[in-house]
Design a protein around this motif. Structure first.
Motif, PDB file in Angstrom:
ATOM      1  N   THR A   1       0.823  -1.224   0.000  1.00 39.10           N
ATOM      2  CA  THR A   1       0.000   0.000   0.000  1.00 39.10           C
ATOM      3  C   THR A   1       0.851   1.265   0.000  1.00 39.10           C
ATOM      4  O   THR A   1       0.641   2.151  -0.850  1.00 39.10           O
ATOM      5  CB  THR A   1      -0.953  -0.020   1.207  1.00 39.10           C
ATOM      6  N   PRO A   2       1.835   1.417   0.911  1.00 37.22           N
ATOM      7  CA  PRO A   2       2.650   2.645   0.850  1.00 37.22           C
ATOM      8  C   PRO A   2       3.467   2.746  -0.428  1.00 37.22           C
ATOM      9  O   PRO A   2       3.704   3.861  -0.919  1.00 37.22           O
ATOM     10  CB  PRO A   2       3.553   2.550   2.080  1.00 37.22           C
ATOM     11  N   LEU A   3       3.899   1.629  -0.989  1.00 38.81           N
ATOM     12  CA  LEU A   3       4.624   1.690  -2.254  1.00 38.81           C
ATOM     13  C   LEU A   3       3.716   2.167  -3.382  1.00 38.81           C
ATOM     14  O   LEU A   3       4.137   2.939  -4.259  1.00 38.81           O
ATOM     15  CB  LEU A   3       5.205   0.321  -2.596  1.00 38.81           C
ATOM     16  N   THR A   4       2.490   1.699  -3.363  1.00 42.91           N
ATOM     17  CA  THR A   4       1.543   2.165  -4.386  1.00 42.91           C
ATOM     18  C   THR A   4       1.282   3.669  -4.240  1.00 42.91           C
ATOM     19  O   THR A   4       1.198   4.413  -5.231  1.00 42.91           O
ATOM     20  CB  THR A   4       0.234   1.374  -4.275  1.00 42.91           C
TER      21      THR A   4
ATOM     22  N   LEU B   1       3.350   5.841  -2.930  1.00 41.50           N
ATOM     23  CA  LEU B   1       4.568   6.540  -3.349  1.00 41.50           C
ATOM     24  C   LEU B   1       4.637   6.637  -4.872  1.00 41.50           C
ATOM     25  O   LEU B   1       5.024   7.679  -5.417  1.00 41.50           O
ATOM     26  CB  LEU B   1       5.789   5.792  -2.809  1.00 41.50           C
ATOM     27  N   ARG B   2       4.239   5.581  -5.559  1.00 39.78           N
ATOM     28  CA  ARG B   2       4.245   5.638  -7.019  1.00 39.78           C
ATOM     29  C   ARG B   2       3.248   6.667  -7.528  1.00 39.78           C
ATOM     30  O   ARG B   2       3.507   7.408  -8.497  1.00 39.78           O
ATOM     31  CB  ARG B   2       3.904   4.252  -7.582  1.00 39.78           C
ATOM     32  N   ALA B   3       2.089   6.705  -6.868  1.00 40.27           N
ATOM     33  CA  ALA B   3       1.082   7.683  -7.282  1.00 40.27           C
ATOM     34  C   ALA B   3       1.583   9.115  -7.095  1.00 40.27           C
ATOM     35  O   ALA B   3       1.230  10.025  -7.863  1.00 40.27           O
ATOM     36  CB  ALA B   3      -0.205   7.455  -6.493  1.00 40.27           C
TER      37      ALA B   3
ATOM     38  N   LEU C   1       5.104  13.956 -11.227  1.00 41.03           N
ATOM     39  CA  LEU C   1       6.372  14.649 -11.475  1.00 41.03           C
ATOM     40  C   LEU C   1       6.954  14.299 -12.840  1.00 41.03           C
ATOM     41  O   LEU C   1       7.752  15.075 -13.393  1.00 41.03           O
ATOM     42  CB  LEU C   1       7.382  14.266 -10.388  1.00 41.03           C
ATOM     43  N   LEU C   2       6.562  13.140 -13.392  1.00 34.34           N
ATOM     44  CA  LEU C   2       7.118  12.728 -14.670  1.00 34.34           C
ATOM     45  C   LEU C   2       6.679  13.618 -15.830  1.00 34.34           C
ATOM     46  O   LEU C   2       7.366  13.683 -16.854  1.00 34.34           O
ATOM     47  CB  LEU C   2       6.724  11.269 -14.968  1.00 34.34           C
ATOM     48  N   VAL C   3       5.546  14.286 -15.666  1.00 40.74           N
ATOM     49  CA  VAL C   3       5.013  15.116 -16.773  1.00 40.74           C
ATOM     50  C   VAL C   3       5.380  16.593 -16.621  1.00 40.74           C
ATOM     51  O   VAL C   3       4.982  17.419 -17.446  1.00 40.74           O
ATOM     52  CB  VAL C   3       3.482  14.952 -16.867  1.00 40.74           C
TER      53      VAL C   3
ATOM     54  N   ASP D   1       7.512  -0.392  -9.387  1.00 42.89           N
ATOM     55  CA  ASP D   1       6.663  -1.384 -10.059  1.00 42.89           C
ATOM     56  C   ASP D   1       7.168  -2.806  -9.804  1.00 42.89           C
ATOM     57  O   ASP D   1       6.377  -3.734  -9.588  1.00 42.89           O
ATOM     58  CB  ASP D   1       6.628  -1.111 -11.568  1.00 42.89           C
ATOM     59  N   THR D   2       8.499  -2.946  -9.813  1.00 39.47           N
ATOM     60  CA  THR D   2       9.071  -4.272  -9.532  1.00 39.47           C
ATOM     61  C   THR D   2       8.739  -4.731  -8.111  1.00 39.47           C
ATOM     62  O   THR D   2       8.380  -5.895  -7.874  1.00 39.47           O
ATOM     63  CB  THR D   2      10.599  -4.240  -9.730  1.00 39.47           C
ATOM     64  N   LEU D   3       8.861  -3.814  -7.151  1.00 37.05           N
ATOM     65  CA  LEU D   3       8.537  -4.155  -5.768  1.00 37.05           C
ATOM     66  C   LEU D   3       7.065  -4.520  -5.611  1.00 37.05           C
ATOM     67  O   LEU D   3       6.713  -5.487  -4.918  1.00 37.05           O
ATOM     68  CB  LEU D   3       8.892  -2.981  -4.847  1.00 37.05           C
ATOM     69  N   VAL D   4       6.195  -3.746  -6.254  1.00 38.13           N
ATOM     70  CA  VAL D   4       4.758  -4.020  -6.155  1.00 38.13           C
ATOM     71  C   VAL D   4       4.440  -5.383  -6.774  1.00 38.13           C
ATOM     72  O   VAL D   4       3.646  -6.161  -6.225  1.00 38.13           O
ATOM     73  CB  VAL D   4       3.947  -2.892  -6.834  1.00 38.13           C
ATOM     74  N   ARG D   5       5.064  -5.678  -7.935  1.00 42.12           N
ATOM     75  CA  ARG D   5       4.834  -6.983  -8.547  1.00 42.12           C
ATOM     76  C   ARG D   5       5.329  -8.113  -7.631  1.00 42.12           C
ATOM     77  O   ARG D   5       4.698  -9.165  -7.524  1.00 42.12           O
ATOM     78  CB  ARG D   5       5.546  -7.060  -9.901  1.00 42.12           C
TER      79      ARG D   5
END
Length: 466
Positions: free
Chosen positions: A242-245, A247-249, A254-256, A276-280
């Motif tokens: 959940t916290p990784l998701t 953090l990705r959100a 910032l990427l745009v 993404d690798t960690l979440v997978r």
């Protein structure tokens, strides 16, 4: 069985030894009594002579001869000159003391019936002033007794041996059945069914029962440990996903942005990819835990493996070609339907193909093939890569196991563990073999298991361990 039969053999040997000793002692005792009887008969006649004289001795011998017409007892008087002989047998030469005589060879019987020739007699000679008194007892009774004893021992020992063998066979069969049940339970436990316990009749306590009690207790403790570890891994994966998701959100906006410093966008891309690798990874851990704990129930339907593999080949072909590989699909003949969850089976086969794509140096040839053998359907993924050493093939189904000890390449070591969990849920077996060169992974659904089922089962068991 061998122990029971060995005990029966020891029983027979010990009984035969005891019977042989008893037989020798009994024979010796009977022979000794016959010699003693012959001596007593001679001494009684000597006493008659001493009290009443020679006429009374003749009369007593005559009376004894008349009362023993079966020649079981023999009586003879020989005077000092050897001329006057009176009795129911004769000898070549008088003697004193004990002797063993044979009718027809050592002595002649007067008026003896046929068949008595060759029989043994225990004789005794006693010298008196008038000559010699000789008496003898037929030892035929000893031979008859020996024969009766041998027959009795033979029948008794035969009955005891037959009974002991039957009991041994019954006990052996009973133990074999219980050991077979115990082995079957251990096979299922090794395949991941940690809830099984060995059930037995408590009214028959023995070594197997004590081993079963210890094994059940060990499985109880092992099950608690496995459940605890599984719950810990599940909780960690769930709590960190959940916290990784989140953090990705937060990183995605910032990427745009256009005002990022030089190189920041590239670093953000790398960070998002790592997330993404960690979440997978955590998703795979949760998926495996759900399958192993039974919370992930498969939607069992008739799945056409031919159509499923064709779809997967079409989907993964571009990925394989981008990596410089040749990926082909070899269809089989016959019905390729199995009962299972289509999504789970698709994930398992996809993981196998992606492993081949990822770990084979280009250019490699990867083949996804179908085959039907009897009642079983086989799906195989073969490649021409470096393969896997035979001693490491069971380990690849363990969670987080990596052939690359440095763990510097992409991957988490969960792909094949997930495959093993899915296939176990579908009662399928998996086997790794040499493709010459490369590796061949064969998944077998239904039908009789192949001879190397044990290897596949061990691999499945290894894949379901934390």
């Amino acid at each position: 069985m061998r122990l029971a039969l060995t005990l029966s053999a020891l029983f027979v040997v010990s009984t035969l030894t005891a019977a042989a000793v008893s037989f020798l002692l009994l024979s010796g005792e009977l022979a000794g009594r016959h010699r003693a009887d012959a001596q007593q008969m001679a001494e009684n006649l000597a006493a008659t002579y001493q009290v009443a004289g020679l006429p009374e001795l003749h009369a007593q011998i005559a009376t004894n001869v008349i009362t023993t017409r079966d020649f079981s007892n023999l009586y003879l008087f020989i005077d000092r000159s050897g001329a006057a002989v009176f009795g129911n047998f004769s000898v070549r030469q008088p003697f004193t003391g004990s002797r063993d005589l044979v009718a027809g060879r050592d002595i002649s019987l007067v008026g003896a019936p046929p068949g008595i020739e060759g029989q043994n007699f225990a004789a005794y000679g006693l010298q008196i002033p008038a000559g010699w008194i000789l008496t003898a007892r037929n030892t035929r009774w000893i031979a008859d007794t020996r024969r009766i004893v041998i027959q009795t021992l033979a029948w008794g020992l035969g009955a005891a041996l037959a009974l002991s063998v039957l009991i041994a066979l019954w006990l052996g069969r009973r133990s074999e059945r219980r050991i077979a049940r115990l082995n079957a339970m251990l096979d299922q436990v090794a395949a991941g069914n940690m809830a099984l316990r060995f059930d037995y009749d408590p009214g028959w306590p023995d070594d197997i029962s004590r081993v079963a009690d210890a094994m059940n207790d060990m499985l109880d403790r092992l099950g608690r440990s496995v459940d605890s570890l599984r719950q810990v891994s599940t909780d960690v994966a769930h709590d960190l996903r959940t916290p990784l998701t989140r953090l990705r959100a937060r990183l995605e906006p910032l990427l745009v942005r256009d005002d990022l410093p030089e190189g920041a966008a590239q670093e953000l891309d790398l960070a998002v990819a790592e997330l993404d690798t960690l979440v997978r990874t955590f998703n795979a851990v949760l998926r495996i835990s759900q399958i192993e704990s039974g919370r992930a129930r498969p939607r069992l339907d008739a799945v056409d493996l031919r159509q499923l593999c064709a779809d997967l080949h079409e989907m993964l072909l571009p990925v394989a070609e981008d990596q410089g590989h040749r990926f082909r699909f070899a269809d089989g003949t016959g019905d390729m339907h199995v009962t299972g969850d289509r999504d789970m089976l698709a994930q398992a086969i996809t993981n196998l193909v992606e492993n081949a794509i990822r770990h084979c140096p280009d250019p490699a040839e990867i083949t996804l093939a179908l085959a039907r053998t009897g009642d079983a359907v086989e799906v195989s993924v073969a490649d021409t890569g470096p393969g896997i050493e035979a001693e490491a093939r069971d380990d690849v189904f363990r969670r987080f196991f990596r052939l690359e000890k440095s763990r510097s390449t992409e991957g988490s070591g969960l792909g094949l563990a997930l495959v093993a969990a899915i296939l176990r849920l579908h009662d399928a077996t998996i086997n790794l073999s040499d493709n010459g060169p490369g590796l061949r992974v064969t998944v077998r659904f239904g039908g009789a298991h192949p001879p190397d089922r044990a290897a596949g089962r061990d691999a499945l068991a290894a894949g379901t361990n934390l």
